[in-house]
Design an enzyme around this catalytic site. Structure first.
Site, short mmCIF file in Angstrom:
data_model
loop_
_atom_site.label_atom_id
_atom_site.label_comp_id
_atom_site.label_asym_id
_atom_site.label_seq_id
_atom_site.Cartn_x
_atom_site.Cartn_y
_atom_site.Cartn_z
N PRO A 1 0.83 -1.21 0.00
CA PRO A 1 0.00 0.00 0.00
C PRO A 1 0.87 1.27 0.00
CG PRO A 1 -0.78 -1.57 1.63
CD PRO A 1 0.54 -2.09 1.14
N GLU A 2 0.50 2.21 -0.83
CA GLU A 2 1.23 3.47 -0.90
C GLU A 2 0.30 4.61 -0.47
OE1 GLU A 2 3.67 3.83 -4.43
OE2 GLU A 2 3.79 1.65 -4.63
N LYS B 1 2.69 6.75 4.95
CA LYS B 1 1.95 5.49 5.04
C LYS B 1 1.46 5.21 6.46
CE LYS B 1 4.86 3.58 1.37
NZ LYS B 1 5.81 2.50 1.01
#
Length: 300
Positions: free
Chosen positions: A2-3, A60
């Site tokens: 996930p970014e 993040k």
């Protein structure tokens, strides 16, 4: 992994659903890897009965602000995700959790129940992290050490150029450094460099001011654009490398619609997609330690 856009999507979802509501039940899995510095019984006791009063994100890292001054700080790692009972996720990442009709989902690490809603944090590979922090999580060590956020507080062109040009490292590796640019991951860095027409292995200290300005502009544009469409990949611009890079390893040649080939190279320990026709690699700058710069010994 996930970014920034995925994490902002999750933060926004939790903010919309949870703010103003009280946690009526907490169920945590006894997992000392995912839960940092807090055990199952402790986190259940800390969260139960508190109202969600806000949310935040940097890079993040994202968090829920709770009544009484406590923060629930989360990081997805490679496979973390949040789920709302009865709702289907819809964005580009391949979800490794089959929610189906079963609740809580498989691989749930933390489940929060509110009056009329349940939230689950899942993580199949256990690389995500969950912490509590006494205070606003924006002041926690995990958040304070992060670099600029391309959406929240991008630097000025002058500051960005100075920071980049003093680094003797490939530009792709620098962009992935969370203490430099928080939230940038593999595909974002590759997209930014493709749009900037700069090879991922190009040394940061060899970039021109025109190139650093271009990188900063594309970094802001790519992140903001992805956030504005809630990380929904089908809504990303069709000119993005993102749509065509995933053919690697599937028996197909990765290429753009116009036939230009996409190649892959490892930079900074990560596989980097680039288009050689527009992203040409220039030699790294010579340094004082380089053999060709050392004085030659005189023969006796």
């Amino acid at each position: 992994m996930p970014e920034l856009p995925d994490v902002e999507r999750a933060r926004k979802l939790l903010h919309q659903r949870c703010v103003g509501h009280k946690i009526t039940r907490v169920c945590a899995i006894d997992d000392s890897i995912v839960f940092v510095g807090v055990g199952k019984a402790d986190i259940e006791a800390q969260l139960l009965g508190r109202k969600v009063v806000g949310s935040g994100r940097r890079g993040k890292q994202f968090w829920l602000l709770l009544s009484g001054g406590l923060s629930l700080l989360m990081h997805f790692g490679m496979t973390g995700e949040v789920h709302i009972q009865g709702e289907t996720l819809s964005h580009y990442r391949k979800i490794e959790v089959d929610v189906g009709e079963t609740w809580p989902p498989q691989y749930t690490k933390l489940e929060l129940e509110f009056d009329k809603m349940c939230v689950a944090y899942t993580d199949p590979r256990r690389l995500g992290r969950i912490r509590t922090f006494a205070g606003d999580a924006s002041e926690s060590p995990m958040v304070a050490k992060l670099g600029f956020d391309p959406v929240l507080d991008p630097p000025s062109p002058e500051d960005f150029a100075r920071a980049v040009m003093r680094r003797k490292t490939p530009i792709k590796a620098l962009l992935l450094n969370q203490e430099f640019s928080a939230g940038v991951g593999n595909w974002i860095a590759d997209e930014v460099l493709f749009q900037s027409q700069i090879h991922p292995a190009h040394f940061a200290n060899a970039l021109s001011r025109e190139q650093t300005d271009l990188i900063l502009n594309q970094l802001k544009r790519v992140c903001v654009t992805a956030v504005e469409v809630n990380a929904e990949s089908k809504l990303f611009p069709k000119t993005w490398l993102f749509h065509y890079r995933w053919a690697k390893g599937r028996g197909h040649t990765a290429q753009l619609p116009d036939g230009r080939k996409i190649e892959f190279v490892t930079v900074g320990g990560r596989t980097s997609a680039f288009v050689p026709e527009v992203q040409m690699l220039t030699p790294p700058p010579k340094t004082e330690d380089a053999p060709e710069n050392r004085p030659k010994r005189r023969r006796k």
